[in-house]
Design an enzyme around this catalytic site. Structure first.
Site: not given
Ligand code: 4NP
Length: 159
Positions: A11, A14, A16-18, A127
């Site tokens: 993702c 790294n 939240c989703r992955s 996201d």
């Molecule tokens: P992820 O979510 O891609 O599912 O881990 C996010 C976590 C942090 C950010 C964006 C998406 N960020 O912009 O910091």
């Protein structure tokens, strides 16, 4: 493919989703008794959260479904991952574009959208980072559903 397979969930951050996908999929693989054959990891295309644990909201939502992701640590995707993993599974179209850019230069495993393995009709895991609690539940619903399809695909190729 041999009797072994490796899966990398990708993702943006790294956190939240992955990592949620890594934890949920590990549980599915353990339930199928395939933990010795299927290697699982996750990473992000971005570098902001390297070394950090999953977002507390993801930890809690996953924990409520019996999935412990608290010990995972964020790392960034590298082109070497395309040479190591049999499946490079991304959460959304931006992740796909980012990893495909590197794949075009590097070769190796072609990245695919994770939800192509599911039947929900949804194509991207949204996201949840800037949204409310509902987003984290939706992420889990989508990941649980597609994870079963991904496991079936791997089992079919290992048979
Ligand atoms: P992820 O979510 O891609 O599912 O881990 C996010 C976590 C942090 C950010 C964006 C998406 N960020 O912009 O910091």
């Amino acid at each position: 493919m041999s009797k072994r397979a490796s899966v990398l969930f990708v993702c943006l951050g790294n956190i939240c989703r992955s990592p949620t996908a890594e934890g949920v999929f590990r549980k599915l693989v353990e339930q199928a008794g395939l933990q010795e054959q299927i290697h699982i990891d996750s990473c992000g295309t971005g570098n902001w959260h390297i070394g950090k644990g999953p977002d507390p909201r993801s930890r809690e939502a996953a924990g409520n479904r019996g999935v412990d992701i608290s010990t995972l640590k964020a790392r960034q995707f590298t082109e070497k991952d395309l040479n190591i993993f049999d499946y490079v599974v991304v959460m959304d179209r931006q992740n796909l574009a980012d990893v495909k850019d590197i794949w075009h230069q590097n070769g190796g495993t072609k990245p695919t959208l994770f939800l192509e393995y599911g039947h929900s009709g949804v194509t991207e895991v949204p996201d949840p980072y800037h949204g409310g609690e509902d987003g984290f539940e939706q992420v889990l619903d989508l990941i649980e559903e597609a994870g079963q399809g991904l496991l079936q695909n791997i089992q079919g190729r290992m048979a």
